[in-house]
Design a protein around this motif. Structure first.
Motif, mmCIF file in Angstrom:
data_model
loop_
_atom_site.group_PDB
_atom_site.id
_atom_site.type_symbol
_atom_site.label_atom_id
_atom_site.label_comp_id
_atom_site.label_asym_id
_atom_site.label_seq_id
_atom_site.Cartn_x
_atom_site.Cartn_y
_atom_site.Cartn_z
ATOM 1 N N SER A 1 -13.461 42.282 -4.275
ATOM 2 C CA SER A 1 -14.301 42.664 -3.137
ATOM 3 C C SER A 1 -14.551 41.436 -2.262
ATOM 4 C CB SER A 1 -15.616 43.308 -3.567
ATOM 5 O OG SER A 1 -16.222 43.982 -2.475
ATOM 6 N N LYS B 1 -19.428 45.885 1.400
ATOM 7 C CA LYS B 1 -19.008 44.538 1.783
ATOM 8 C C LYS B 1 -20.092 43.859 2.628
ATOM 9 C CE LYS B 1 -15.008 45.638 -0.138
ATOM 10 N NZ LYS B 1 -15.112 47.073 -0.451
ATOM 11 N N GLY C 1 -17.217 39.908 1.420
ATOM 12 C CA GLY C 1 -18.298 40.147 2.364
ATOM 13 C C GLY C 1 -19.685 39.785 1.887
ATOM 14 N N SER D 1 -13.053 34.995 0.806
ATOM 15 C CA SER D 1 -14.140 35.576 1.589
ATOM 16 C C SER D 1 -15.221 34.523 1.766
ATOM 17 C CB SER D 1 -14.713 36.809 0.873
ATOM 18 O OG SER D 1 -15.849 37.314 1.547
#
Length: 367
Positions: free
Chosen positions: A321, A194, A323, A347
């Motif tokens: 996912s 991440k 980051g 994110s």
């Protein structure tokens, strides 16, 4: 918290120990064999056990965590190592029911088959439990994807007083945003895939602990299981860690601005971000986190609205996912999380916040 002096040292950790003529960037060592005549003691022997590129990476990770670290080829490899290094048959293990779902699957499908009793509770319920009946307590705060928080210092103190071991998944916050070991945790695990890597081009994870016995068990698990990182990924992660400070700061500041702009929007049923004063986790976040993170969750009216919102943003990548330097979003119900169909995890990346915010608000207003 992570001081400015430690942040500066992150960039010069390797350089301060170099001899004249050595490269500032660490070498990428791919060898599985090492020149080893005579007595092998004290020297690199075999690639499943030793690798100079790992060692450089682990030195930097240890600086960030202020604790010895072991690198792994993914976040789940790190979680597996921490659990298998601490759990034995007959133990009762507490796992968050609202945390990362793969941790629950690992516990239920594999640990339970080895005579381990798995108990699941919501992150919010951790603050209400005395922890006396568990040998291992796995904690994730903020929870993923719900962003609920528990009192880390309080929970880990109760675990320790009862003779148990606490493991904290600190993936969402990184060592720069939250310091679980300083708050009493025995072990920290994280997916460095991440924000630490940051460019969506590697899979890595790590385990950190200040307990020598636990550290030895984790090292032994990696050696015997073969759960070793590739040197290329280790090299990339080392490079990513050198820019984590500036990326993480940008991402968190942007997330706060975006979350604030979302408040009261007509097309949002709800929003969660620990940095908002009226968020249920704001008080705890203010006490145990140095920043509020880069993840925002939002609920739209249904699946179609959520998908239209994501696809309508030029500066959001529809991907799982989080980051990365590229902002991304996904509808978490598609993976089976216990959330509404229109629930989106956002994110926030490193784009200029004005352009990103305009793009997101335009898409949100058009659905």
């Amino acid at each position: 918290m992570f001081s400015n002096k430690k942040r500066a040292k992150t960039l010069h950790l390797r350089g301060q120990d170099l001899s004249k003529g050595e490269p500032i960037a660490p070498p990428l060592v791919t060898s599985s064999m090492f020149h080893l005549p005579g007595d092998p003691a004290g020297h690199a022997g075999y690639g499943r056990v030793d690798n100079p590129t790992w060692e450089v990476l682990e030195h930097l990770l240890s600086h960030l965590e202020d604790a010895p670290c072991v690198a792994f080829p993914s976040g789940m490899a790190a979680i597996s190592a921490a659990l298998f290094a601490t759990v034995k048959a007959g133990d009762r293990v507490l796992i968050p029911s609202d945390g990362y779902y793969v941790t629950r699957v690992l516990a239920q499908e594999f640990l339970s088959g080895l005579g381990v009793e798995i108990i699941e509770k919501r992150t919010l319920d951790y603050d209400l439990d005395d922890m006396s009946s568990y040998q291992v307590v796995f904690i994730e705060t903020p929870s993923n994807p719900g962003l609920d928080l528990c009192d880390l210092a309080g929970v880990t103190a109760r675990v320790r007083s009862a003779g148990g071991v606490s493991i904290v998944d600190n993936t969402t916050m990184t060592p720069l945003g939250q310091r679980p070991l300083d708050l009493g945790a025995d072990i920290v695990v994280a997916s460095d895939t991440k924000a630490p890597g940051g460019h969506s081009d590697l899979l890595m994870g790590h385990v950190a602990t200040r307990d020598e016995t636990l550290f030895g068990r984790v090292v032994s698990w990696r050696k015997m299981s073969g759960a070793i990182p590739g040197p290329q990924a280790a090299w990339l992660l080392h490079r990513g860690l050198e820019t984590l400070d500036v990326r993480f700061d940008r991402m968190c500041q942007s997330a706060l601005e975006i979350a604030t702009a979302f408040e009261g929007h007509k097309n949002l049923i709800s929003i969660r971000y620990p940095g908002l004063p009226d968020d249920p986790g704001h008080l705890i976040a203010s006490q145990q986190m140095s920043t509020f993170g880069f993840l925002i969750t939002m609920t739209l009216k249904n699946e179609s609205a959520a998908e239209r919102f994501i696809s309508g943003c030029k500066f959001l990548r529809p991907a799982t996912s989080f980051g990365g330097v590229h902002s991304s979003a996904e509808r978490r119900a598609r993976w089976g999380d216990d959330v509404p169909a229109g629930y989106v995890r956002l994110s926030v990346g490193c784009e200029p916040v004005s352009a990103l915010l305009d793009d997101i608000l335009n898409s949100l207003s058009s659905i």
